[in-house]
Write a protein that holds these residues in place. Structure first.
Motif, PDB file in Angstrom:
ATOM      1  N   ALA A 155       0.850  -1.190   0.000  1.00  0.00           N
ATOM      2  CA  ALA A 155       0.000   0.000   0.000  1.00  0.00           C
ATOM      3  C   ALA A 155       0.884   1.237   0.000  1.00  0.00           C
ATOM      4  O   ALA A 155       1.975   1.231   0.569  1.00  0.00           O
ATOM      5  N   TYR A 156       0.385   2.288  -0.669  1.00  0.00           N
ATOM      6  CA  TYR A 156       1.027   3.602  -0.641  1.00  0.00           C
ATOM      7  C   TYR A 156       2.515   3.555  -0.947  1.00  0.00           C
ATOM      8  O   TYR A 156       3.342   4.121  -0.236  1.00  0.00           O
TER       9      TYR A 156
ATOM     10  N   ARG B  13       1.293  -8.689  -5.337  1.00  0.00           N
ATOM     11  CA  ARG B  13       0.282  -9.490  -4.614  1.00  0.00           C
ATOM     12  C   ARG B  13       0.460 -10.999  -4.824  1.00  0.00           C
ATOM     13  O   ARG B  13      -0.513 -11.751  -4.931  1.00  0.00           O
TER      14      ARG B  13
ATOM     15  N   TYR C  99       3.464   9.205  -2.885  1.00  0.00           N
ATOM     16  CA  TYR C  99       2.104   8.813  -3.244  1.00  0.00           C
ATOM     17  C   TYR C  99       1.193  10.017  -2.985  1.00  0.00           C
ATOM     18  O   TYR C  99       1.114  10.501  -1.841  1.00  0.00           O
TER      19      TYR C  99
ATOM     20  N   ARG D 203      -6.983   5.714   4.533  1.00  0.00           N
ATOM     21  CA  ARG D 203      -7.628   4.398   4.431  1.00  0.00           C
ATOM     22  C   ARG D 203      -9.047   4.445   5.003  1.00  0.00           C
ATOM     23  O   ARG D 203      -9.974   3.882   4.425  1.00  0.00           O
TER      24      ARG D 203
ATOM     25  N   LYS E  51     -11.835   5.788   2.690  1.00  0.00           N
ATOM     26  CA  LYS E  51     -12.416   5.080   1.541  1.00  0.00           C
ATOM     27  C   LYS E  51     -12.659   3.585   1.719  1.00  0.00           C
ATOM     28  O   LYS E  51     -13.477   3.016   1.010  1.00  0.00           O
TER      29      LYS E  51
ATOM     30  N   SER F 191      -9.414  -5.031  -1.533  1.00  0.00           N
ATOM     31  CA  SER F 191      -9.544  -5.063  -3.005  1.00  0.00           C
ATOM     32  C   SER F 191      -9.916  -6.482  -3.431  1.00  0.00           C
ATOM     33  O   SER F 191      -9.192  -7.429  -3.127  1.00  0.00           O
TER      34      SER F 191
ATOM     35  N   PHE G 193     -10.210  -7.440  -6.631  1.00  0.00           N
ATOM     36  CA  PHE G 193      -9.446  -7.769  -7.844  1.00  0.00           C
ATOM     37  C   PHE G 193      -8.059  -7.140  -7.761  1.00  0.00           C
ATOM     38  O   PHE G 193      -7.853  -6.162  -7.039  1.00  0.00           O
ATOM     39  N   LYS G 194      -7.123  -7.656  -8.551  1.00  0.00           N
ATOM     40  CA  LYS G 194      -5.815  -7.024  -8.692  1.00  0.00           C
ATOM     41  C   LYS G 194      -5.940  -5.881  -9.697  1.00  0.00           C
ATOM     42  O   LYS G 194      -6.809  -5.921 -10.581  1.00  0.00           O
TER      43      LYS G 194
ATOM     44  N   TYR H  10      -0.173   3.443 -14.332  1.00  0.00           N
ATOM     45  CA  TYR H  10       1.193   3.593 -13.837  1.00  0.00           C
ATOM     46  C   TYR H  10       2.122   2.818 -14.751  1.00  0.00           C
ATOM     47  O   TYR H  10       1.931   1.600 -14.942  1.00  0.00           O
TER      48      TYR H  10
ATOM     49  N   ALA I 244      -5.914   1.001 -13.123  1.00  0.00           N
ATOM     50  CA  ALA I 244      -6.640   1.017 -11.846  1.00  0.00           C
ATOM     51  C   ALA I 244      -7.957   0.255 -12.013  1.00  0.00           C
ATOM     52  O   ALA I 244      -8.885   0.741 -12.664  1.00  0.00           O
TER      53      ALA I 244
ATOM     54  N   GLY J 102     -10.254  -0.207  -9.941  1.00  0.00           N
ATOM     55  CA  GLY J 102     -11.354   0.563  -9.346  1.00  0.00           C
ATOM     56  C   GLY J 102     -11.961   1.522 -10.362  1.00  0.00           C
ATOM     57  O   GLY J 102     -13.182   1.672 -10.444  1.00  0.00           O
TER      58      GLY J 102
ATOM     59  N   LYS K  90     -17.618   3.953  -1.918  1.00  0.00           N
ATOM     60  CA  LYS K  90     -16.466   4.861  -1.990  1.00  0.00           C
ATOM     61  C   LYS K  90     -15.270   4.252  -2.694  1.00  0.00           C
ATOM     62  O   LYS K  90     -14.272   4.926  -2.924  1.00  0.00           O
ATOM     63  N   GLN K  91     -15.283   2.932  -2.977  1.00  0.00           N
ATOM     64  CA  GLN K  91     -14.144   2.261  -3.611  1.00  0.00           C
ATOM     65  C   GLN K  91     -14.677   1.080  -4.413  1.00  0.00           C
ATOM     66  O   GLN K  91     -15.056   0.056  -3.840  1.00  0.00           O
TER      67      GLN K  91
HETATM   68  N1  EPU Z   1     -10.394   4.776  -8.562  1.00  0.00           N
HETATM   69  C1  EPU Z   1     -11.577   5.140  -9.192  1.00  0.00           C
HETATM   70  N2  EPU Z   1     -12.741   4.661  -8.677  1.00  0.00           N
HETATM   71  C2  EPU Z   1     -12.775   3.875  -7.571  1.00  0.00           C
HETATM   72  C3  EPU Z   1     -11.572   3.483  -6.946  1.00  0.00           C
HETATM   73  C4  EPU Z   1     -10.384   3.966  -7.474  1.00  0.00           C
HETATM   74  O1  EPU Z   1     -11.577   5.859 -10.182  1.00  0.00           O
HETATM   75  O2  EPU Z   1     -13.892   3.504  -7.162  1.00  0.00           O
HETATM   76  C5  EPU Z   1      -9.134   5.327  -9.073  1.00  0.00           C
HETATM   77  C6  EPU Z   1      -8.581   6.378  -8.122  1.00  0.00           C
HETATM   78  O3  EPU Z   1      -9.116   7.639  -8.361  1.00  0.00           O
HETATM   79  C7  EPU Z   1      -7.111   6.330  -8.415  1.00  0.00           C
HETATM   80  C8  EPU Z   1      -6.874   4.868  -8.774  1.00  0.00           C
HETATM   81  O4  EPU Z   1      -8.149   4.314  -9.116  1.00  0.00           O
HETATM   82  O5  EPU Z   1      -6.799   7.120  -9.517  1.00  0.00           O
HETATM   83  C9  EPU Z   1      -6.221   4.062  -7.648  1.00  0.00           C
HETATM   84  O6  EPU Z   1      -7.064   4.092  -6.501  1.00  0.00           O
HETATM   85  P1  EPU Z   1      -6.504   3.907  -4.996  1.00  0.00           P
HETATM   86  O7  EPU Z   1      -5.378   4.846  -4.768  1.00  0.00           O
HETATM   87  O8  EPU Z   1      -7.672   3.980  -4.082  1.00  0.00           O
HETATM   88  O9  EPU Z   1      -5.855   2.489  -4.961  1.00  0.00           O
HETATM   89  P2  EPU Z   1      -6.250   1.097  -5.635  1.00  0.00           P
HETATM   90  O10 EPU Z   1      -5.392   0.903  -6.833  1.00  0.00           O
HETATM   91  O11 EPU Z   1      -7.725   1.034  -5.855  1.00  0.00           O
HETATM   92  C10 EPU Z   1      -4.443  -0.255  -4.381  1.00  0.00           C
HETATM   93  C11 EPU Z   1      -4.369  -1.548  -3.640  1.00  0.00           C
HETATM   94  C12 EPU Z   1      -4.864  -1.370  -2.216  1.00  0.00           C
HETATM   95  C13 EPU Z   1      -4.000  -0.341  -1.508  1.00  0.00           C
HETATM   96  C14 EPU Z   1      -4.090   0.970  -2.291  1.00  0.00           C
HETATM   97  C15 EPU Z   1      -3.182   2.049  -1.727  1.00  0.00           C
HETATM   98  C16 EPU Z   1      -4.565  -3.359  -5.237  1.00  0.00           C
HETATM   99  C17 EPU Z   1      -5.435  -4.415  -5.803  1.00  0.00           C
HETATM  100  N3  EPU Z   1      -5.133  -2.563  -4.316  1.00  0.00           N
HETATM  101  O12 EPU Z   1      -5.820   0.093  -4.494  1.00  0.00           O
HETATM  102  O13 EPU Z   1      -4.725  -2.618  -1.537  1.00  0.00           O
HETATM  103  O14 EPU Z   1      -4.408  -0.131  -0.187  1.00  0.00           O
HETATM  104  O15 EPU Z   1      -3.709   0.748  -3.664  1.00  0.00           O
HETATM  105  O16 EPU Z   1      -1.862   1.783  -2.065  1.00  0.00           O
HETATM  106  O17 EPU Z   1      -3.398  -3.258  -5.592  1.00  0.00           O
HETATM  107  C18 EPU Z   1      -5.842  -4.692  -1.068  1.00  0.00           C
HETATM  108  O18 EPU Z   1      -4.930  -5.264  -1.670  1.00  0.00           O
HETATM  109  O19 EPU Z   1      -6.778  -5.300  -0.517  1.00  0.00           O
HETATM  110  C19 EPU Z   1      -5.850  -3.221  -0.991  1.00  0.00           C
HETATM  111  C20 EPU Z   1      -6.827  -2.530  -0.406  1.00  0.00           C
END
Ligand code: EPU
Ligand code: FAD
Length: 338
Positions: A127-128, A162, A193, A223, A226, A238, A240-241, A263, A273, A275, A296-297
């Motif tokens: 994370a981060y 992961r 970050y 954290r 969201k 999360s 999914f990856k 990235y 991403a 998400g 929110k996520q």
């Molecule tokens: N985003 C969206 N909509 C959403 C969610 C995200 O547009 O609903 C966009 C965000 O705006 C951002 C990008 O997706 O531009 C990345 O979002 P975020 O920073 O929230 O991180 P993430 O990629 O969704 C990953 C990890 C998390 C970890 C965070 C912080 C994976 C699968 N997930 O999430 O890990 O906490 O980065 O580093 O790599 C986990 O593995 O369970 C987990 C929570």
């Protein structure tokens, strides 16, 4: 050994499912003797930590072994660094807080990740901007087949995003008993970050006021804003990856979706991403019965009450198909499906 154990309180999705047999192991010796004396070759087994990265889709027709091995021991220490051997059953966030409070740097960006220390190499939690692989020097395990102790160096673990050898080639063959971390006493703060930087500004922290504690607090605040607290809403983080695509696929998508976050990876290709992809297919906040996609996520699937694991699995399948259809990108589940 307990028969017909309800696992509802032992998984953060809060799914009701029964294990045919259940045992908890509290020390290396107890675990070693157990694996030496039991022939588990024909048994279905599931090693359980904090249950925060699983989806139970059915009753478990086998043996669930919960790892409760505790202890934090100093292996080596000098003025620059400290090496700690940590029992697999220690709670991850409590271990992070122990490091933050003692001035041991490295794990602060990994604050508030649920689960136990033993699963951290399994998944290479991250994370981060930090992955646990950068801090692990050794993983101590017990071979499930014969109870012998086997040590894995960082390289042996074959860490990836992961993933590790314990999740791939050696799945279900080794019981992780302890993890050894090398931490620094001279912090190199990782605050590049985006969200961390702006959170520190919100907190009124300037560069000369940086400390392990404020970085940890910034991560915790982000954290909490969201990610759902599993004590209130069942989830496994999360689901999914984030998918990795080729340069060509990225260029094609970027032309069409100019605001798509991505990235660039040092070895080539791009990480997208998930998400964002899921949000753009319209699933964010979707609710059906007692389950859905977090408001929110979009990467987090949630159980608001008594959903079944199969209902959530089925929802994940529909999301996979939507993303494939709209973007021609194949998502992969991150959560372990049991
Ligand atoms: N985003 C969206 N909509 C959403 C969610 C995200 O547009 O609903 C966009 C965000 O705006 C951002 C990008 O997706 O531009 C990345 O979002 P975020 O920073 O929230 O991180 P993430 O990629 O969704 C990953 C990890 C998390 C970890 C965070 C912080 C994976 C699968 N997930 O999430 O890990 O906490 O980065 O580093 O790599 C986990 O593995 O369970 C987990 C929570
Ligand atoms: P479990 O769910 O109990 O087990 C996970 C897997 O590891 C299973 O396959 C299990 O068999 C195996 N396993 C567990 N312990 C052992 C052992 N001792 N020996 C061998 N195999 C073992 N993850 C991230 O990387 N980054 C995040 O930011 C993040 N945020 C999250 C936020 C929330 C709200 C939630 C609920 C989860 C989040 N996760 C995140 C996922 C999860 O917290 C991590 O994957 C965590 O490491 C799982 O630990 P656990 O002890 O709960 O593992």
């Amino acid at each position: 050994m307990i028969q017909q154990k309800n696992l509802k309180s032992l998984n953060t999705f809060g799914i009701e499912a029964f294990a045919k047999q259940f045992i908890d192991l509290k020390s290396f010796e107890e675990a070693s003797v157990f694996f030496k004396s039991e022939d588990l070759s024909d048994q279905n087994i599931l090693i359980l930590g904090g249950g925060s990265n699983l989806l139970l889709t059915q009753d478990f027709n086998g043996l669930v072994i919960q790892n409760l091995l505790k202890d934090i021991a100093v292996i080596e220490e000098n003025e620059d660094s400290i090496t700690l051997k940590v029992g697999a059953g220690e709670n991850w966030h409590e271990f992070v807080m122990y490091c933050v409070n003692n001035g041991y740097a490295g794990v602060e960006n990994l604050s508030l990740i649920p689960g136990n220390v033993g699963a951290s190499p399994m998944q290479n939690i991250g994370a981060y901007g930090v992955e646990v692989k950068d801090l692990i020097s050794e993983v101590e395990t017990i071979n499930i087949e014969d109870g012998s102790k086997v040590l894995f160096s960082n390289e042996d673990c074959q860490f990836d995003y992961r993933s590790s050898i314990f999740k791939t080639k050696l799945k279900n063959q080794y019981f992780i008993s302890a993890v050894t971390f090398r931490l620094s006493k001279k912090p190199a703060f990782k605050i590049e970050y985006g969200a961390i930087k702006s959170q520190l500004v919100n907190m009124g922290i300037t560069d000369d006021q940086l400390s392990l504690k404020v970085v940890s607090e910034a991560v915790i605040t982000i954290r909490k804003s969201k990610l759902p607290d599993p004590k209130e809403i069942g989830n496994s983080g999360s689901f999914f990856k984030n998918p990795i695509v080729s340069d060509a696929t990225f260029e094609k998508l970027k032309k069409k979706y100019k605001d798509m976050p991505a990235y660039q990876l040092p070895k080539g290709g791009y990480k997208l991403a998930a998400g964002w992809l899921i949000e753009k297919t319209g699933w964010k906040g979707y609710t059906e019965g007692e389950y859905g996609v977090h408001k929110k996520q979009a990467l987090v699937l949630v159980n608001y009450g008594n959903a079944s694991g199969l209902e959530i699995y089925d929802l994940s399948e529909r999301i996979l198909q939507s993303v494939k259809q709209k973007f021609d990108v194949q998502l992969e589940r991150e959560v372990n499906i049991i």
